[in-house]
Scaffold this motif. Structure first.
Motif, short mmCIF file in Angstrom:
data_model
loop_
_atom_site.label_atom_id
_atom_site.label_comp_id
_atom_site.label_asym_id
_atom_site.label_seq_id
_atom_site.Cartn_x
_atom_site.Cartn_y
_atom_site.Cartn_z
N SER A 171 -7.75 7.73 9.83
CA SER A 171 -6.77 7.05 9.84
C SER A 171 -6.07 6.89 11.29
O SER A 171 -5.64 5.61 11.76
CB SER A 171 -5.80 7.51 8.87
N VAL A 202 -10.80 7.32 2.52
CA VAL A 202 -9.52 7.70 1.94
C VAL A 202 -8.52 7.28 3.23
O VAL A 202 -8.41 7.79 4.27
CB VAL A 202 -9.43 9.31 2.09
N LEU A 203 -7.55 6.49 2.74
CA LEU A 203 -6.70 5.65 3.73
C LEU A 203 -5.39 6.14 3.64
O LEU A 203 -4.60 6.62 2.62
CB LEU A 203 -6.54 4.02 3.32
N LEU A 208 0.71 -1.26 0.12
CA LEU A 208 0.05 0.17 0.10
C LEU A 208 0.72 1.18 0.04
O LEU A 208 0.61 2.36 -0.80
CB LEU A 208 -0.94 -0.01 1.19
N TRP A 243 -1.88 9.56 0.92
CA TRP A 243 -3.27 8.83 0.86
C TRP A 243 -3.73 8.05 -0.32
O TRP A 243 -3.16 8.51 -1.42
CB TRP A 243 -4.43 10.27 1.09
N LEU A 244 -4.38 6.89 -0.22
CA LEU A 244 -5.05 6.20 -0.99
C LEU A 244 -6.51 6.49 -1.30
O LEU A 244 -7.10 6.23 -0.20
CB LEU A 244 -4.72 4.87 -0.79
N ASN A 245 -7.15 6.97 -2.15
CA ASN A 245 -8.65 7.13 -2.28
C ASN A 245 -9.31 5.76 -2.77
O ASN A 245 -9.02 5.52 -3.97
CB ASN A 245 -8.69 8.33 -3.06
N LEU A 246 -9.83 5.14 -1.86
CA LEU A 246 -10.35 3.71 -2.20
C LEU A 246 -11.92 3.72 -2.59
O LEU A 246 -12.47 2.89 -2.59
CB LEU A 246 -10.02 2.83 -0.98
N GLY A 247 -12.44 5.24 -2.48
CA GLY A 247 -13.84 5.32 -3.05
C GLY A 247 -14.52 5.27 -1.61
O GLY A 247 -14.99 6.45 -1.19
#
Length: 372
Positions: A343, A106-107, A82, A99-103
């Motif tokens: 988070s 936002v992780l 990740l 950040w990762l926008n997973l829909g």
């Protein structure tokens, strides 16, 4: 009492849960005030996240020791992937790519790596024969496990989280029995490398934070604005504070980030020194319980896992409090269980869940010893 209270409820660690729930409720009250007297957008989501993650922590207590050991390296590997994905497709905000926008969420994977690195190192040292703790086999593989995510987090860039990873990993290594001279050598090496890292490794805004920490009054309306307003808010609260929902620094938007990094300053303005001491006292109760869980563990893996989780929460608390009081540079670390943020709440509740899990293992061991 056991006939009145259901067993699953009675066996929960209420000596920790009562202070934790109190802290969460107090945090929600501060976030309510930070929003100008509204449950939206901070307080309500704060309480909902805690409720969901508390269920997650309760589910974690059902995991067996062997199952957790089996999952340690896969969990670490997934979070590491990740972090790599953040570098490739991560969302950018505030000049950082974290950040990762997973829909559906936002992780921030770097937050998940804090408990993941503790879990992986505890697993590594559990399998390492005690006679090898003084050899290179005790430091080189562990160093790779630790510094691979640290390097990825530094690329984001996120110095505060990198330091948190190093702190949690170093605590596990120290408690695993690695020779003290290695830590002394590492500290000396870090001291020598610090000037080079400052001038050639830090971003310009990170360098300004250090200069601001050393002399915040040199630019009170620019780089020193955050810490200057934070100290004004804390100092203006006095002994008993200005009163609930009466904080002028946060309500008039003088205090930046009153609901996240500087939530303690928001609280101190309205609740004063007494409120600050109550918050610190609750953290002492929670962390003290965690240390007892670590000491009562009968095996190496559980003890290192619990101690590492306590160290992770401890780093959050100490650095945030030092930051808002001007005793450390502003590094963007929220205050556990009080700051608004998904988070951060997830990370700290994973730590709490791991401690509850180890506590459950300890209870099962004592029950078997008693029955025998």
């Amino acid at each position: 009492m056991s006939s009145v209270v259901p067993a699953p409820i009675a066996r929960q660690p209420w000596s920790m849960l009562f202070p934790l729930i109190t802290l969460i409720a107090f945090g929600a009250a501060v976030l309510y005030s930070a929003a100008g007297g509204s449950m939206q957008p901070y307080a309500q989501s704060h309480l909902v996240r805690f409720a969901l993650f508390l269920v997650m922590a309760a589910i974690m207590t059902r995991f067996s020791r062997q199952w957790v050991k089996f999952l340690a390296y896969p969990i670490y590997g997934i979070v590491l992937l990740l972090l790599v994905a953040v570098e490739a497709i991560g969302a950018i905000g505030g000049g950082s790519q974290r950040w990762l926008n997973l829909g559906f969420i936002v992780l921030q994977p770097s937050e998940l790596m804090k408990p993941a690195i503790v879990l992986a190192l505890a697993r590594f040292y559990d399998t390492l024969p005690p006679g090898m703790t003084g050899s290179w086999r005790a430091i080189v593989p562990a160093g790779v496990l630790l510094f691979a995510p640290v390097c990825l987090v530094l690329l984001q860039p996120d110095l505060g989280t990198s330091l948190a990873l190093i702190f949690g990993g170093a605590i596990v290594m120290f408690l695993a029995g690695l020779p003290l001279r290695w830590f002394v050598i590492g500290a000396l090496g870090a001291a020598i490398a610090a000037p080079l890292a400052f001038f050639f490794g830090l971003q310009e805004y990170q360098q300004r934070r250090v200069f601001t920490f050393l002399d915040p009054e040199s630019d009170p309306l620019g780089s020193g604005y955050h810490i200057t307003q934070s100290k004004i808010a804390i100092g203006s609260g006095g002994l008993f504070g200005k009163g609930f929902n009466e904080g002028s620094q946060s309500h008039l938007n003088y205090l930046p980030e009153p609901h996240t990094d500087f939530v303690f300053a928001t609280m101190a303005e309205e609740w004063g020194l007494i409120g600050g001491l109550v918050v610190i006292g609750i953290f002492v109760l929670i962390l003290g319980w965690g240390l007892r869980v670590a000491r009562q563990s009968s095996d190496r893996f559980a003890s290192l896992l619990a101690a590492g989780m306590v160290a992770t929460i401890f780093f959050y608390v100490v650095i945030n409090l030092m930051m808002v009081m001007g005793l450390a540079p502003v590094v963007g670390i929220p205050l556990p269980f009080m700051s608004h943020g998904g988070s951060s709440m997830l990370t700290n509740m994973l730590c709490i869940g791991a401690l509850m899990m180890v506590n459950s293992w300890n209870r099962s061991r004592r029950a078997r010893s008693f029955s025998a």
